[in-house]
Design a protein around this motif. Structure first.
Motif, PDB file in Angstrom:
ATOM      1  N   TYR A  56       0.851  -1.185   0.000  1.00 34.15           N
ATOM      2  CA  TYR A  56       0.000   0.000   0.000  1.00 34.15           C
ATOM      3  C   TYR A  56       0.891   1.241   0.000  1.00 34.15           C
ATOM      4  CZ  TYR A  56      -3.718  -3.221   1.238  1.00 34.15           C
ATOM      5  OH  TYR A  56      -4.615  -4.258   1.239  1.00 34.15           O
ATOM      6  N   VAL A  57       0.689   2.107  -0.979  1.00 32.70           N
ATOM      7  CA  VAL A  57       1.450   3.345  -1.099  1.00 32.70           C
ATOM      8  C   VAL A  57       0.663   4.459  -0.415  1.00 32.70           C
ATOM      9  CG1 VAL A  57       2.442   5.018  -2.715  1.00 32.70           C
ATOM     10  CG2 VAL A  57       2.482   2.569  -3.260  1.00 32.70           C
ATOM     11  N   VAL A  58       1.313   5.188   0.467  1.00 32.40           N
ATOM     12  CA  VAL A  58       0.649   6.241   1.237  1.00 32.40           C
ATOM     13  C   VAL A  58       0.283   7.417   0.340  1.00 32.40           C
ATOM     14  CG1 VAL A  58       0.983   7.949   3.072  1.00 32.40           C
ATOM     15  CG2 VAL A  58       1.715   5.589   3.409  1.00 32.40           C
ATOM     16  N   GLU A  59      -0.979   7.806   0.413  1.00 31.99           N
ATOM     17  CA  GLU A  59      -1.472   9.008  -0.257  1.00 31.99           C
ATOM     18  C   GLU A  59      -1.489  10.172   0.725  1.00 31.99           C
ATOM     19  OE1 GLU A  59      -5.900   9.860  -1.253  1.00 31.99           O
ATOM     20  OE2 GLU A  59      -4.983   9.069  -3.090  1.00 31.99           O
ATOM     21  N   TYR A  75      -3.455   6.448   8.173  1.00 34.17           N
ATOM     22  CA  TYR A  75      -2.834   6.337   6.851  1.00 34.17           C
ATOM     23  C   TYR A  75      -3.941   6.112   5.824  1.00 34.17           C
ATOM     24  CZ  TYR A  75       1.331   5.112   9.603  1.00 34.17           C
ATOM     25  OH  TYR A  75       2.349   5.097  10.504  1.00 34.17           O
ATOM     26  N   ARG A  76      -3.894   6.857   4.741  1.00 33.01           N
ATOM     27  CA  ARG A  76      -4.783   6.648   3.584  1.00 33.01           C
ATOM     28  C   ARG A  76      -3.870   6.309   2.418  1.00 33.01           C
ATOM     29  NH1 ARG A  76     -10.105   6.011   2.710  1.00 33.01           N
ATOM     30  NH2 ARG A  76     -10.782   6.721   0.684  1.00 33.01           N
ATOM     31  N   PHE A  77      -4.243   5.264   1.670  1.00 32.61           N
ATOM     32  CA  PHE A  77      -3.403   4.768   0.600  1.00 32.61           C
ATOM     33  C   PHE A  77      -3.959   5.153  -0.769  1.00 32.61           C
ATOM     34  CE2 PHE A  77      -3.115   1.786   4.216  1.00 32.61           C
ATOM     35  CZ  PHE A  77      -1.804   2.051   4.581  1.00 32.61           C
ATOM     36  N   THR A  78      -3.116   5.091  -1.788  1.00 33.86           N
ATOM     37  CA  THR A  78      -3.543   5.432  -3.147  1.00 33.86           C
ATOM     38  C   THR A  78      -4.650   4.499  -3.623  1.00 33.86           C
ATOM     39  OG1 THR A  78      -1.759   4.096  -4.082  1.00 33.86           O
ATOM     40  CG2 THR A  78      -1.333   6.459  -3.809  1.00 33.86           C
ATOM     41  N   SER A  79      -4.762   3.321  -3.038  1.00 32.93           N
ATOM     42  CA  SER A  79      -5.821   2.357  -3.359  1.00 32.93           C
ATOM     43  C   SER A  79      -7.145   2.726  -2.687  1.00 32.93           C
ATOM     44  CB  SER A  79      -5.404   0.963  -2.903  1.00 32.93           C
ATOM     45  OG  SER A  79      -5.192   0.970  -1.497  1.00 32.93           O
ATOM     46  N   GLN A  80      -7.134   3.796  -1.883  1.00 27.59           N
ATOM     47  CA  GLN A  80      -8.265   4.274  -1.086  1.00 27.59           C
ATOM     48  C   GLN A  80      -8.544   3.398   0.130  1.00 27.59           C
ATOM     49  OE1 GLN A  80      -9.382   7.488  -1.696  1.00 27.59           O
ATOM     50  NE2 GLN A  80      -7.583   7.188  -3.002  1.00 27.59           N
ATOM     51  N   ASP A  81      -7.663   2.458   0.437  1.00 30.27           N
ATOM     52  CA  ASP A  81      -7.733   1.713   1.688  1.00 30.27           C
ATOM     53  C   ASP A  81      -7.195   2.604   2.795  1.00 30.27           C
ATOM     54  OD1 ASP A  81      -8.523  -1.115   0.855  1.00 30.27           O
ATOM     55  OD2 ASP A  81      -6.833  -0.715  -0.492  1.00 30.27           O
ATOM     56  N   SER A  82      -7.491   2.243   4.051  1.00 25.47           N
ATOM     57  CA  SER A  82      -6.978   3.025   5.170  1.00 25.47           C
ATOM     58  C   SER A  82      -6.569   2.111   6.322  1.00 25.47           C
ATOM     59  CB  SER A  82      -8.025   4.034   5.652  1.00 25.47           C
ATOM     60  OG  SER A  82      -9.153   3.363   6.172  1.00 25.47           O
ATOM     61  N   LEU A 108      -3.538   0.636  21.340  1.00 27.09           N
ATOM     62  CA  LEU A 108      -4.858   0.241  21.828  1.00 27.09           C
ATOM     63  C   LEU A 108      -5.660  -0.564  20.822  1.00 27.09           C
ATOM     64  CD1 LEU A 108      -5.707   3.673  23.434  1.00 27.09           C
ATOM     65  CD2 LEU A 108      -5.235   1.544  24.668  1.00 27.09           C
ATOM     66  N   SER A 109      -5.637  -0.133  19.562  1.00 24.68           N
ATOM     67  CA  SER A 109      -6.396  -0.840  18.539  1.00 24.68           C
ATOM     68  C   SER A 109      -5.898  -0.441  17.155  1.00 24.68           C
ATOM     69  CB  SER A 109      -7.895  -0.542  18.652  1.00 24.68           C
ATOM     70  OG  SER A 109      -8.152   0.816  18.354  1.00 24.68           O
ATOM     71  N   VAL A 110      -6.212  -1.286  16.181  1.00 26.54           N
ATOM     72  CA  VAL A 110      -5.871  -1.022  14.791  1.00 26.54           C
ATOM     73  C   VAL A 110      -7.089  -1.391  13.959  1.00 26.54           C
ATOM     74  CG1 VAL A 110      -4.331  -1.576  12.858  1.00 26.54           C
ATOM     75  CG2 VAL A 110      -3.429  -1.535  15.201  1.00 26.54           C
ATOM     76  N   THR A 111      -7.428  -0.532  13.000  1.00 21.36           N
ATOM     77  CA  THR A 111      -8.498  -0.855  12.056  1.00 21.36           C
ATOM     78  C   THR A 111      -7.952  -0.751  10.639  1.00 21.36           C
ATOM     79  OG1 THR A 111      -9.323   1.410  11.921  1.00 21.36           O
ATOM     80  CG2 THR A 111     -10.332  -0.010  13.575  1.00 21.36           C
ATOM     81  N   PHE A 112      -8.448  -1.625   9.789  1.00 24.81           N
ATOM     82  CA  PHE A 112      -8.127  -1.584   8.370  1.00 24.81           C
ATOM     83  C   PHE A 112      -9.447  -1.445   7.635  1.00 24.81           C
ATOM     84  CE2 PHE A 112      -7.189  -3.733   4.269  1.00 24.81           C
ATOM     85  CZ  PHE A 112      -6.236  -2.827   3.817  1.00 24.81           C
ATOM     86  N   ASN A 113      -9.579  -0.371   6.870  1.00 26.82           N
ATOM     87  CA  ASN A 113     -10.836  -0.067   6.172  1.00 26.82           C
ATOM     88  C   ASN A 113     -12.018  -0.077   7.138  1.00 26.82           C
ATOM     89  OD1 ASN A 113      -9.469   0.249   3.757  1.00 26.82           O
ATOM     90  ND2 ASN A 113      -9.758  -1.883   3.178  1.00 26.82           N
ATOM     91  N   ASN A 114     -11.817   0.537   8.293  1.00 26.72           N
ATOM     92  CA  ASN A 114     -12.835   0.691   9.341  1.00 26.72           C
ATOM     93  C   ASN A 114     -13.249  -0.618  10.008  1.00 26.72           C
ATOM     94  OD1 ASN A 114     -12.983   3.519   9.165  1.00 26.72           O
ATOM     95  ND2 ASN A 114     -14.323   3.346   7.390  1.00 26.72           N
ATOM     96  N   SER A 115     -12.521  -1.711   9.783  1.00 29.81           N
ATOM     97  CA  SER A 115     -12.797  -2.983  10.451  1.00 29.81           C
ATOM     98  C   SER A 115     -11.707  -3.240  11.483  1.00 29.81           C
ATOM     99  CB  SER A 115     -12.807  -4.136   9.442  1.00 29.81           C
ATOM    100  OG  SER A 115     -13.857  -3.976   8.532  1.00 29.81           O
ATOM    101  N   PRO A 116     -12.082  -3.442  12.748  1.00 27.57           N
ATOM    102  CA  PRO A 116     -11.084  -3.700  13.791  1.00 27.57           C
ATOM    103  C   PRO A 116     -10.296  -4.974  13.491  1.00 27.57           C
ATOM    104  CG  PRO A 116     -13.241  -3.275  14.754  1.00 27.57           C
ATOM    105  CD  PRO A 116     -13.446  -3.415  13.271  1.00 27.57           C
ATOM    106  N   LEU A 117      -9.004  -4.936  13.779  1.00 25.07           N
ATOM    107  CA  LEU A 117      -8.127  -6.088  13.593  1.00 25.07           C
ATOM    108  C   LEU A 117      -7.846  -6.723  14.946  1.00 25.07           C
ATOM    109  CD1 LEU A 117      -5.549  -4.568  11.078  1.00 25.07           C
ATOM    110  CD2 LEU A 117      -7.568  -5.955  10.566  1.00 25.07           C
ATOM    111  N   GLU A 118      -7.780  -8.042  14.978  1.00 22.28           N
ATOM    112  CA  GLU A 118      -7.433  -8.754  16.200  1.00 22.28           C
ATOM    113  C   GLU A 118      -5.913  -8.890  16.236  1.00 22.28           C
ATOM    114  OE1 GLU A 118      -8.795 -12.715  18.663  1.00 22.28           O
ATOM    115  OE2 GLU A 118      -9.811 -12.188  16.783  1.00 22.28           O
ATOM    116  N   LEU A 119      -5.302  -8.185  17.185  1.00 21.60           N
ATOM    117  CA  LEU A 119      -3.842  -8.066  17.232  1.00 21.60           C
ATOM    118  C   LEU A 119      -3.180  -9.162  18.040  1.00 21.60           C
ATOM    119  CD1 LEU A 119      -3.511  -4.228  17.932  1.00 21.60           C
ATOM    120  CD2 LEU A 119      -3.546  -5.415  15.723  1.00 21.60           C
TER     121      LEU A 119
END
Length: 165
Positions: A56-59, A75-82, A108-119
């Motif tokens: 993912y390339v940072v936009e 972080y927002r990426f050129t693919s429009q993922d976050s 505390l937490s990480v989300t990818f495309n607004n979905s929480p990730l289990e760390l």
């Protein structure tokens, strides 16, 4: 997009008590800048070990202060993922770990495309670069089902939450 993450964030913020009282930019050694600076960040984050490797390339990117010593690294990426990392600043250290003790900075937490990730065993380093008035960040996030997110992003500004679009 901010509203959904804000709801999750506020639940975590109120559940975490942080010990520092100074949440202004000077605490970081970096001053707030306008939201237009978010497009000057540069770098990549790789996602791997959950299928083919994706780079993912940072936009755009920014760090913002929420409340109770809690901060959001976005972080927002050129693919429009976050990718968004919620951290609790409890000490002057630059590292934040998902398995931190009560007196350490915490991831505390990480989300990818607004979905929480289990760390599992994850960390982020947020290093102020006072001479640039920006941050250098290193992401090392390991998840149970979405693989690993690893990468470096430079020139990340500190932006006031109210100035964000």
């Amino acid at each position: 997009m901010r509203a959904g993450f804000l709801a999750i964030t506020l639940c975590v913020v109120f559940a975490v008590a942080c010990s520092d009282d100074d949440h202004e930019g000077s605490y970081w050694g970096v001053d707030h800048v306008g939201a237009d600076a978010i497009v000057h960040a540069e770098g990549t984050i790789d996602q791997q070990n959950a299928g083919p490797k994706v780079t993912y390339v940072v936009e755009s990117a920014y760090l913002t202060t929420l409340e109770n010593g809690t901060h959001l690294l976005h972080y927002r990426f050129t693919s429009q993922d976050s990718l968004e990392l919620l951290i609790g600043k409890r000490s002057a250290d630059y590292n934040y770990h998902s398995d931190a003790t009560s007196d350490q900075n915490v991831l505390l937490s990480v989300t990818f495309n607004n979905s929480p990730l289990e760390l599992e065993g994850s960390a982020v380093s947020i290093q102020p670069r006072s001479d640039e008035n920006r941050f250098h960040t290193v992401v090392n996030v390991h998840t149970l089902d979405k693989g690993d997110f690893n990468g470096t992003v430079n020139s990340v500004p500190l932006v006031d939450w109210n100035d964000l679009p």
